[in-house]
Design an enzyme around this catalytic site. Structure first.
Site: not given
Length: 342
Positions: A100-101, A189, A305, A307-309
């Site tokens: 998730k970086g 994330s 990739k 996507r809303p948090h």
């Protein structure tokens, strides 16, 4: 069938030999009979797969024909293996982290470069499939020509204790790329990705802290991955800092061409991928490619990739910022880079 006919002829000869059955081989017919038996034995051993094991092992196996199209490795379902000109080599560079970086974005951007050949899927060799052996690992790699670089990315390598030693055993000259991101944002994330697959997951707060807002739970992988300094300590036991490039996940979004320039320099490549290759997609909030590899159409990363948090209370976010601050500062000192997370 010729071998079968020869064997059948030998059987017929046995049935027609009743006149001399039980007698010693003598007289003018004996040499002919012995010669026929020897010829039959030779034909039997030279049939494919019918000789003695030792004899078969000494013969080199015929090389399989290389198909012209992409094939799939039988040991790694879903991992395409390119074929064609060139050779399969061990990767000279690896994107080893972090989850998730921004590792997928970096890999896709790099694949625009004509001198980069990268495996599209994550092989997880140095953390999950090491027992399959290095020959299997190399068989997954795309073919490269002289002057091209072979790469793969598996972000879990960075947090796998055994990975540095295993990669060093493959080649101590491997170049290592680590994409890092604000550990608080990265953890959220990570949680959002898991939540999309497991809707019944407890809240972020319940997982990040013990007993409500008690101590931060570093046993939770979403929190533990962000302890970059601790993970880097493990890698520096095997590789000098000069073998690493630390890419800012935030700058990969705000200035993809600038970060790609640093990566191309690190890999010893000409700066081919530049700002002309990118446009910013305001809907996704991410840069996209004006022209993707092998296509004349623009391309953004998949739905997973950007996507809303989920909303996380500010008190929870602040607690995590305070928790990560000393680890972040140590990481800045170790790498010589201030990522501006504090």
């Amino acid at each position: 069938m010729a071998g079968s006919g020869g064997l059948g002829g030998g059987a017929g000869g046995g049935q027609g030999a009743g006149a001399w059955q039980g007698a010693a081989l003598r007289g003018p017919r004996a040499p002919l009979v012995l010669g026929a038996l020897a010829l039959g034995a030779y034909c039997l051993c030279t049939l494919p797969g019918r000789g003695p094991p030792a004899a078969r092992a000494s013969l080199p196996a015929p090389a399989p024909a290389e198909p012209l199209l992409a094939v799939r490795s039988p040991g790694a379902p879903g991992l395409p293996v390119a074929s064609g000109p060139g050779h399969r080599r061990f990767p000279q560079a690896l994107i080893v982290g972090v989850k998730k970086g921004g590792t997928r974005a970096l890999l896709e951007f790099l694949r625009l470069h004509p001198d980069v050949r990268a495996l599209g899927s994550e092989p997880h060799f140095f953390d999950r499939c090491y027992e399959r052996g290095l020959a299997w690992y190399r068989s997954l790699m795309p073919r490269t020509l002289d002057g091209q670089i072979t790469m793969e990315k598996t972000p879990s390598y960075f947090v796998t204790r055994e990975a540095p030693g295993r990669i060093h055993g493959m080649s101590p000259d491997t170049k290592l790329i680590v994409v890092v991101r604000n550990p608080v944002t990265r953890a959220i994330s990570d949680y959002a990705q898991t939540l999309s697959k497991m809707p019944g997951l407890p809240s972020f707060r319940a997982l990040a802290f013990r007993h409500g807002l008690g101590p931060v739970d570093t046993a939770w992988s979403a929190v533990r991955i962000g302890l970059y300094a601790q993970h880097l300590d493990n890698w520096l036991r095997f590789f000098p800092l000069s073998r690493f490039l630390f890419v800012s996940g935030e700058r990969l979004v705000s200035d993809p061409a600038g970060e790609l320039g640093r990566v191309q320099d690190f890999l010893g490549l000409k700066r081919v991928v530049t700002d002309k290759h990118f446009y910013f997609n305001t809907t996704k909030g991410f840069p996209c490619l004006k022209k993707a590899q092998g296509s004349s159409r623009p391309r953004c990363l998949g739905k997973s990739k950007g996507r809303p948090h989920p909303r996380v209370p500010e008190a929870v976010v602040q607690r995590l910022r305070d928790f990560y601050r000393p680890f972040n500062r140590k990481f800045y000192q170790m790498t010589g880079q201030d990522f501006g997370w504090d």
